[in-house]
Design a protein around this motif. Structure first.
Motif, PDB file in Angstrom:
ATOM      1  N   CYS A 102       0.846  -1.196   0.000  1.00 54.23           N
ATOM      2  CA  CYS A 102       0.000   0.000   0.000  1.00 54.23           C
ATOM      3  C   CYS A 102       0.882   1.247   0.000  1.00 54.23           C
ATOM      4  O   CYS A 102       1.728   1.421   0.885  1.00 54.23           O
ATOM      5  N   CYS A 105       0.109   3.663   3.096  1.00 53.50           N
ATOM      6  CA  CYS A 105       0.675   3.220   4.370  1.00 53.50           C
ATOM      7  C   CYS A 105       2.197   3.365   4.378  1.00 53.50           C
ATOM      8  O   CYS A 105       2.789   3.726   5.389  1.00 53.50           O
ATOM      9  N   CYS A 127      -6.169  -2.256   0.746  1.00 51.51           N
ATOM     10  CA  CYS A 127      -5.219  -2.345   1.844  1.00 51.51           C
ATOM     11  C   CYS A 127      -5.987  -2.748   3.103  1.00 51.51           C
ATOM     12  O   CYS A 127      -6.993  -2.120   3.433  1.00 51.51           O
ATOM     13  N   CYS A 130      -5.402   0.600   5.887  1.00 49.24           N
ATOM     14  CA  CYS A 130      -6.036   1.919   5.721  1.00 49.24           C
ATOM     15  C   CYS A 130      -7.302   1.830   4.865  1.00 49.24           C
ATOM     16  O   CYS A 130      -8.023   2.808   4.743  1.00 49.24           O
TER      17      CYS A 130
HETATM   18 ZN   LIG Z   1      -2.791   1.131   3.425  1.00 51.23          ZN
END
Ligand SMILES: [Zn+2]
Length: 148
Positions: A102, A105, A127, A130
Motif C-alpha cells: 500500500c 501506508c 489495503c 487503511c
Molecule cells: Zn494502506
C-alpha cells in the motif's frame, strides 16, 4: 507524566523507603509500637508506590522497543522499496518484484502492508490497514523470474 518524572518519582519513593528503614533501625525496639507500626506502613506504601511506577515504566519501555523495531524495519526496507504504478514493491537489483504494498501506508507510516484483491473483484485491490482501494491493473503482482 513524562518518563523522566516517572524515574524521579521511583527514586523519591525509594528514598522515602530508605529514610523510613533508617528511622526504624535507629529506634531499635525501644521506640513506641504505634510509631513503629506507622513507620512500617509508610515503608510498605513507599515500596508499593515504587513498584507501581516501575510497572508503568516497563510498559513505556516495551512501547519504545516496539517503536525501535518498527523504525529498524522501515530503515531496512527504505533503500529497497520502489514505487511502480500505484504500489510500492521490494526490489532486486533496483527492479520491483513481488506483491505490491500500500503506497498510502508506506508513505505515511513506513508500514509495509500488502494489498489484496477485494472480495468478488479482480479489478480492485484493497489495503487491509487503511482500506484504500487501488486498481489491480496499476498494482500488479510482478514475477521476480521475469526480471532475470
Ligand atoms: Zn494502506
Amino acid at each position: 507524566m513524562s518518563n523522566l518524572s516517572s524515574v524521579a518519582a521511583v527514586l523519591r519513593s525509594l528514598q522515602t523507603a530508605q529514610a523510613v528503614s533508617k528511622d526504624i533501625r535507629e529506634a531499635g525496639f525501644l521506640g513506641n509500637k504505634d510509631d513503629l507500626r506507622r513507620s512500617l506502613a509508610d515503608l510498605s506504601g513507599s515500596v508499593s508506590e515504587a513498584k507501581m511506577q516501575l510497572t508503568l515504566l516497563q510498559e513505556v519501555l516495551a512501547g519504545k522497543d516496539q517503536e525501535i523495531q518498527k523504525l529498524h524495519l522501515a530503515l531496512a526496507y527504505r533503500g529497497n522499496m520502489r514505487r511502480r504504478g500505484d504500489g510500492y514493491y521490494k526490489t532486486q537489483d533496483g527492479r520491483p518484484y513481488g506483491q505490491p504494498y500500500c503506497s498510502y501506508c508506506w508513505e505515511h507510516e513506513q508500514k509495509t502492508i500488502h494489498l489484496h484483491n477485494k472480495i468478488l473483484s479482480k479489478e480492485v485491490r484493497v489495503c487491509g490497514h487503511c482500506k484504500n482501494e487501488y486498481q489491480a491493473a496499476r498494482t500488479p503482482y510482478i514475477e521476480a523470474d521475469v526480471l532475470v
